[in-house]
Motif scaffolding. Structure first.
Motif, PDB file in Angstrom:
ATOM      1  N   UNK A  35       0.834  -1.209   0.000  1.00  0.00           N
ATOM      2  CA  UNK A  35       0.000   0.000   0.000  1.00  0.00           C
ATOM      3  C   UNK A  35       0.865   1.253   0.000  1.00  0.00           C
ATOM      4  N   UNK A  36       1.961   1.231   0.760  1.00  0.00           N
ATOM      5  CA  UNK A  36       2.876   2.369   0.787  1.00  0.00           C
ATOM      6  C   UNK A  36       3.480   2.591  -0.599  1.00  0.00           C
ATOM      7  N   UNK A  37       3.852   1.522  -1.267  1.00  0.00           N
ATOM      8  CA  UNK A  37       4.470   1.646  -2.592  1.00  0.00           C
ATOM      9  C   UNK A  37       3.486   2.223  -3.603  1.00  0.00           C
ATOM     10  N   UNK A  38       2.234   1.781  -3.547  1.00  0.00           N
ATOM     11  CA  UNK A  38       1.231   2.308  -4.481  1.00  0.00           C
ATOM     12  C   UNK A  38       1.051   3.806  -4.293  1.00  0.00           C
ATOM     13  N   UNK A  39       0.994   4.256  -3.058  1.00  0.00           N
ATOM     14  CA  UNK A  39       0.797   5.682  -2.778  1.00  0.00           C
ATOM     15  C   UNK A  39       1.991   6.497  -3.263  1.00  0.00           C
ATOM     16  N   UNK A  40       3.196   5.966  -3.112  1.00  0.00           N
ATOM     17  CA  UNK A  40       4.401   6.713  -3.476  1.00  0.00           C
ATOM     18  C   UNK A  40       4.716   6.656  -4.963  1.00  0.00           C
TER      19      UNK A  40
END
Length: 317
Positions: A35-40
């Motif tokens: 989820x962090x990677x998708x947001x970034x």
């Protein structure tokens, strides 16, 4: 990884917790690294709208048979072809400067990984790879190698343990060497030439516990009796009986006969288990669960989720 754990520790709801209506299949108790990677990596989270991220290509269904026509395939455009709005359209989650820094870092990593990789064999083969599960969280334990020793580890960050309300040590570790001899002994006893058939019989007996057994004698008329009825009805029709009445009798008897045939053709669970061959039962997968509190490994064979003996090993957390 540290960012996901920090958000979870600070009790900031993850995306699936914010929108439970569309994420009922997710636990929604902790932030995931994905989820962090998708947001970034999604410019939409900078507060701007983005267009032309994908395109539709028409490709042949079969290059050897063009008569079959084309089909539409969605493909990603290169990032330099994306069109991003200059003005903010909603509140941003990521600062534009931080977003661009992340893209630069990911691009640098991608360039260093473009060199062709030669296939190589793992220097550290693991005997129980993908077979060891943690007895606390039931997750698959990861195989690791350190200082010439193979071991299996379940790492559970403290933030995730608190969010999921699981009393889980930060690391559960089991050395591979302490399990090899006890497990070899157990398998040799249970599946050796002298005990193999006894073990298979016990597997089938345990799998059929609580299952319905087929009735010893079917209830109602047999197919032979129904065939005799049909013969009499046709004879009555030839003798001048009312065709409408006889047709109803015939239809009812034929439906009853078809129902009996369908009932006899459906195998019961007991029949399916009894028809398993020796090779099929021997090929059943093995699951090993390490209990850190008792320092035991529970070996299971998945035939109706039956428990087997616990094998004592040395080890710790």
């Amino acid at each position: 990884m540290s960012l996901a754990e920090s958000l979870t520790r600070d009790d900031i709801p993850c995306p699936s917790a914010q929108d439970r209506a569309r994420n009922r299949h997710r636990a929604g108790v902790a932030w995931s690294k994905s989820a962090i990677r998708v947001i970034l990596t999604n410019p939409r989270y900078t507060g701007r709208q983005t267009w032309n991220k994908q395109r539709t290509d028409e490709v042949l269904l079969d290059v050897n048979d063009v008569a079959l026509g084309h089909t539409a395939v969605m493909r990603w455009n290169d990032r330099d072809r994306w069109v991003t709005s200059k003005d903010l359209v909603h509140e941003p989650l990521v600062d534009q400067t931080d977003f661009e820094a992340v893209q630069t870092m990911l691009t640098r990593r991608a360039r260093t990984g473009t060199a062709p990789k030669r296939p190589h064999r793992s220097r550290h083969p693991y005997i129980f790879k993908s077979l060891i599960f943690c007895g606390v969280c039931q997750r698959k334990m990861q195989a690791r190698h350190s200082h010439g020793v193979a071991y299996y580890r379940c790492r559970y960050p403290q933030e995730y343990a608190l969010a999921n309300k699981v009393d889980h040590p930060r690391n559960v570790i089991m050395r591979e060497e302490v399990l090899i001899q006890p497990l070899d002994t157990w398998l040799a006893q249970q599946f050796g030439p002298l005990h193999r058939r006894h073990t298979i019989t016990k597997l089938i007996d345990q799998a059929t516990v609580g299952m319905p057994t087929p009735a010893s004698k079917p209830q109602g008329p047999t197919t032979a009796e129904l065939d005799a009825k049909l013969t009499r009805y046709r004879a009555a029709l030839d003798a001048g009986a009312d065709p409408a009445v006889v047709a109803g009798w015939i239809a009812e008897t034929q439906a009853e006969r078809e129902h009996i045939n369908q009932r006899h053709n459906v195998p019961t669970p007991v029949d399916e288990l009894s028809s398993l061959s020796e090779d099929q039962i021997i090929a059943i997968g093995l699951r090993l669960t390490y209990e850190p509190e008792t320092r035991t490994v529970q070996a299971k064979i998945d035939l109706g989720l039956h428990r087997w003996d616990s094998v004592c090993v040395r080890g710790g957390t």
